[in-house]
Write a protein that holds these residues in place. Structure first.
Motif, PDB file in Angstrom:
ATOM      1  N   HIS A  84      -0.893 -15.108  -7.384  1.00 31.53           N
ATOM      2  CA  HIS A  84      -0.808 -13.719  -6.927  1.00 31.53           C
ATOM      3  C   HIS A  84      -0.386 -12.769  -8.044  1.00 31.53           C
ATOM      4  O   HIS A  84      -0.899 -11.654  -8.159  1.00 31.53           O
ATOM      5  CB  HIS A  84       0.179 -13.631  -5.748  1.00 31.53           C
ATOM      6  CG  HIS A  84       0.529 -12.223  -5.368  1.00 31.53           C
ATOM      7  ND1 HIS A  84       1.640 -11.579  -5.844  1.00 31.53           N
ATOM      8  CD2 HIS A  84      -0.118 -11.324  -4.587  1.00 31.53           C
ATOM      9  CE1 HIS A  84       1.672 -10.347  -5.361  1.00 31.53           C
ATOM     10  NE2 HIS A  84       0.631 -10.165  -4.596  1.00 31.53           N
TER      11      HIS A  84
ATOM     12  N   ARG B  19      -2.090  -9.260  -9.053  1.00 30.43           N
ATOM     13  CA  ARG B  19      -1.334  -8.015  -8.836  1.00 30.43           C
ATOM     14  C   ARG B  19      -1.256  -7.211 -10.139  1.00 30.43           C
ATOM     15  O   ARG B  19      -1.360  -5.985 -10.135  1.00 30.43           O
ATOM     16  CB  ARG B  19       0.041  -8.395  -8.298  1.00 30.43           C
ATOM     17  CG  ARG B  19       0.966  -7.277  -8.034  1.00 30.43           C
ATOM     18  CD  ARG B  19       0.854  -6.708  -6.639  1.00 30.43           C
ATOM     19  NE  ARG B  19       1.747  -5.598  -6.520  1.00 30.43           N
ATOM     20  CZ  ARG B  19       2.363  -5.217  -5.428  1.00 30.43           C
ATOM     21  NH1 ARG B  19       2.153  -5.848  -4.303  1.00 30.43           N
ATOM     22  NH2 ARG B  19       3.149  -4.185  -5.417  1.00 30.43           N
TER      23      ARG B  19
ATOM     24  N   CYS C 130       4.578  -3.483  -0.857  1.00 26.54           N
ATOM     25  CA  CYS C 130       3.360  -2.670  -0.755  1.00 26.54           C
ATOM     26  C   CYS C 130       2.950  -2.033  -2.083  1.00 26.54           C
ATOM     27  O   CYS C 130       3.701  -1.259  -2.680  1.00 26.54           O
ATOM     28  CB  CYS C 130       3.555  -1.579   0.293  1.00 26.54           C
ATOM     29  SG  CYS C 130       2.136  -0.499   0.396  1.00 26.54           S
TER      30      CYS C 130
HETATM   31  C1  HEM Z   1       3.609   3.997   4.930  1.00 26.65           C
HETATM   32  C2  HEM Z   1       2.527   3.375   4.504  1.00 26.65           C
HETATM   33  C3  HEM Z   1       2.432   1.908   4.227  1.00 26.65           C
HETATM   34  C4  HEM Z   1       3.136   0.867   4.768  1.00 26.65           C
HETATM   35  C5  HEM Z   1       4.255   0.927   5.779  1.00 26.65           C
HETATM   36  C6  HEM Z   1       2.643  -0.350   4.149  1.00 26.65           C
HETATM   37  C7  HEM Z   1       3.160  -1.614   4.391  1.00 26.65           C
HETATM   38  C8  HEM Z   1       2.876  -2.738   3.643  1.00 26.65           C
HETATM   39  C9  HEM Z   1       3.575  -4.003   3.720  1.00 26.65           C
HETATM   40  C10 HEM Z   1       4.702  -4.332   4.689  1.00 26.65           C
HETATM   41  C11 HEM Z   1       3.024  -4.846   2.801  1.00 26.65           C
HETATM   42  C12 HEM Z   1       3.461  -6.290   2.501  1.00 26.65           C
HETATM   43  C13 HEM Z   1       2.528  -7.335   3.058  1.00 26.65           C
HETATM   44  C14 HEM Z   1       3.108  -8.740   2.998  1.00 26.65           C
HETATM   45  O1  HEM Z   1       4.185  -8.955   2.461  1.00 26.65           O
HETATM   46  O2  HEM Z   1       2.466  -9.670   3.545  1.00 26.65           O
HETATM   47  C15 HEM Z   1       1.968  -4.119   2.142  1.00 26.65           C
HETATM   48  C16 HEM Z   1       1.151  -4.633   1.154  1.00 26.65           C
HETATM   49  C17 HEM Z   1       0.030  -3.971   0.708  1.00 26.65           C
HETATM   50  N1  HEM Z   1      -0.303  -2.645   0.920  1.00 26.65           N
HETATM   51 FE1  HEM Z   1       0.740  -1.306   2.016  1.00 26.65          FE
HETATM   52  N2  HEM Z   1       1.633  -0.036   3.289  1.00 26.65           N
HETATM   53  C18 HEM Z   1       1.470   1.332   3.297  1.00 26.65           C
HETATM   54  C19 HEM Z   1       0.572   2.072   2.538  1.00 26.65           C
HETATM   55  C20 HEM Z   1      -0.389   1.514   1.750  1.00 26.65           C
HETATM   56  C21 HEM Z   1      -1.385   2.269   1.030  1.00 26.65           C
HETATM   57  C22 HEM Z   1      -1.521   3.799   0.992  1.00 26.65           C
HETATM   58  C23 HEM Z   1      -2.162   1.373   0.398  1.00 26.65           C
HETATM   59  C24 HEM Z   1      -3.314   1.785  -0.463  1.00 26.65           C
HETATM   60  C25 HEM Z   1      -3.968   1.135  -1.212  1.00 26.65           C
HETATM   61  C26 HEM Z   1      -1.646   0.029   0.692  1.00 26.65           C
HETATM   62  C27 HEM Z   1      -2.161  -1.177   0.249  1.00 26.65           C
HETATM   63  C28 HEM Z   1      -1.490  -2.391   0.306  1.00 26.65           C
HETATM   64  C29 HEM Z   1      -1.969  -3.612  -0.343  1.00 26.65           C
HETATM   65  C30 HEM Z   1      -3.247  -3.772  -1.145  1.00 26.65           C
HETATM   66  C31 HEM Z   1      -0.995  -4.594  -0.102  1.00 26.65           C
HETATM   67  C32 HEM Z   1      -0.998  -6.047  -0.591  1.00 26.65           C
HETATM   68  C33 HEM Z   1      -0.141  -6.169  -1.817  1.00 26.65           C
HETATM   69  C34 HEM Z   1       0.018  -7.603  -2.327  1.00 26.65           C
HETATM   70  O3  HEM Z   1      -0.322  -8.545  -1.619  1.00 26.65           O
HETATM   71  O4  HEM Z   1       0.492  -7.767  -3.452  1.00 26.65           O
HETATM   72  N3  HEM Z   1      -0.571   0.168   1.517  1.00 26.65           N
HETATM   73  N4  HEM Z   1       1.909  -2.833   2.646  1.00 26.65           N
END
Ligand code: HEM
Length: 399
Positions: free
Chosen positions: A88, A92, A341
């Motif tokens: 990962h 990333r 995130c």
């Molecule tokens: C308030 C807004 C947001 C919340 C609450 C949120 C919440 C989260 C959370 C909880 C995770 C962790 C997932 C895990 O641990 O399994 C995550 C990962 C991720 N989020 Fe967000 N997200 C938000 C906005 C966004 C936006 C705007 C994007 C735009 C691209 C995004 C893209 C991603 C991606 C690609 C991951 C995966 C990261 C990884 O696996 O390294 N998120 N998000």
């Protein structure tokens, strides 16, 4: 094997009734053995303390993402969220560049224009549905250019993704059909881009860069795009609508923000804690482990409930209240650890821009007395519709 301790309770994040107020369930479990267990969705455990949830997100050696992060399992892996370090980490590293603080900052003006354009469309009218006319289109218009998806496809694509988030479990057959349609669309988009002029966006990166020393195949490109679109098009809208609802009901907080009595970054974290747009992500135990007073064994399913962590009174006193001056920087809405995130800097920028612009242009916006928001079930909890009224104002852009 040691004797198992947990609180048995019926919890299912797809149950519309439970998801109107999931916090009541979490509080009940927390008051007993804080490790909950539900027989729903194939059976799963869930810690309800802040520390328990944080550990589930952070300790990837004990709680792997490689069995999938959706409950029930998504029909295909989502990348890079379904990977553990060190694989990962390499992915990333390649993706990060598009989502840094600096990348978000560079888009500030464009995102301000998105806010103004959307508000222009209803400002003269004096009323609007803030979800359907502001917060949902806001995300698509802000994030699709970063991802590399044409803006003209935003309504159709956005509707399909939203349908999947909320209906894939109740209608798996319909879900497969929509997955396939989105798959065909995104694969064709990638194929067209391979032949077109290079651009600096996520799609270009996915088709040209190395990920951990290898190029991605079409399936992997689709899996990253799909995850990013899920993240980009849904969750921040929920933070926006929940925050707008709070401000509509608390004019004193509007005044504090406008007078600068609360710093915006501090307020934004509290809004994001309070609204907790993403509620539930799955992990699988890889070894025997004590958590929240109970024991998990290898192969046990665990649901990390962001909202349970955010409403733990041991971490956030009076957690059911949105207290704008409080320090909520440690909230669990963005998860924690390797997968924290990637879009959080954009999320903060979009949320801040949306709220500031509404306060500047429609300050007295309000909701009807007695308005009861209806929330979507699923891992993404959001207000379905938010009718607001305000004194009509002027457009900032000509028609
Ligand atoms: C308030 C807004 C947001 C919340 C609450 C949120 C919440 C989260 C959370 C909880 C995770 C962790 C997932 C895990 O641990 O399994 C995550 C990962 C991720 N989020 Fe967000 N997200 C938000 C906005 C966004 C936006 C705007 C994007 C735009 C691209 C995004 C893209 C991603 C991606 C690609 C991951 C995966 C990261 C990884 O696996 O390294 N998120 N998000």
């Amino acid at each position: 094997m040691s004797a198992r301790k947990f609180t048995q309770i019926r919890f299912n994040h797809y149950d519309p009734e439970i998801m109107q107020d999931p916090y009541a369930v979490f509080a009940e479990v927390r008051s007993k053995c804080p490790l909950g267990h539900s027989d729903e969705l194939g059976g799963f455990f869930f810690p309800t303390t802040y520390e328990g949830v944080k550990r589930a997100f952070s300790d990837f050696r004990t709680f792997t993402s490689t069995d999938g992060t959706g409950l029930p399992r998504q029909p295909l892996p989502l990348l890079p969220v379904d990977l553990d370090p060190p694989v990962h980490t390499a992915w990333r590293r390649t993706l990060n560049r598009f989502f840094t603080v600096e990348a978000a900052e560079a888009d500030r003006e464009r995102i301000q224009q998105v806010a103004d354009t959307l508000i222009d469309a209803f400002i003269e009218r004096g009323y609007a549905d803030a979800v359907n006319e502001l917060t949902r289109p806001f995300l698509a218009m802000s994030m699709l250019p970063v991802i590399g998806v044409p803006l003209e496809d935003r309504v159709e694509l956005g509707n399909k993704l939203l349908w999947l988030v909320h209906n894939r479990v109740v209608d798996p057959e319909g879900g497969m059909k929509v997955y396939n349609e989105i798959g065909v669309y995104l694969t064709e988009l990638a194929a067209k881009r391979r032949l077109a002029e290079q651009r600096d966006d996520l799609l270009q990166c996915l088709i040209t860069q190395d990920f951990g020393g290898q190029k991605l195949d079409d399936g992997q490109v689709y899996q990253v795009l799909l995850l990013t679109l899920f993240g980009a098009l849904d969750s921040t809208s929920s933070a926006m609508s929940g925050s707008l609802l709070h401000l509509a009901r608390h004019p004193e907080d509007k005044a504090r923000l406008v007078k600068g009595e609360v710093e915006w970054p501090v307020a934004l974290d509290e809004f994001i804690r309070f609204t907790t747009p993403i509620q539930a992500l799955r992990r699988m135990a890889t070894k025997e482990v004590e958590i929240d007073g109970g024991t998990l064994y290898p192969g046990d399913q665990l649901l990390a409930l962001n909202g349970a962590a955010n409403r733990d009174p041991a971490k956030f006193p009076e957690p059911e209240k949105c207290i704008l001056g409080r320090d909520a920087t440690d909230h669990m809405s963005f998860g924690s650890g390797a997968h924290v995130c990637i879009g959080r800097h954009f999320a903060r920028l979009m949320l801040g821009t949306c709220l500031k612009t509404m306060l500047a242009r429609a300050y007295d916006f309000t909701v009807e007395d007695g308005f009861q928001p209806e929330y979507t079930p699923s891992e993404a909890r959001a207000i379905k519709s938010l009718p607001i009224r305000f004194t009509p104002g002027n457009r900032v852009h000509a028609v």
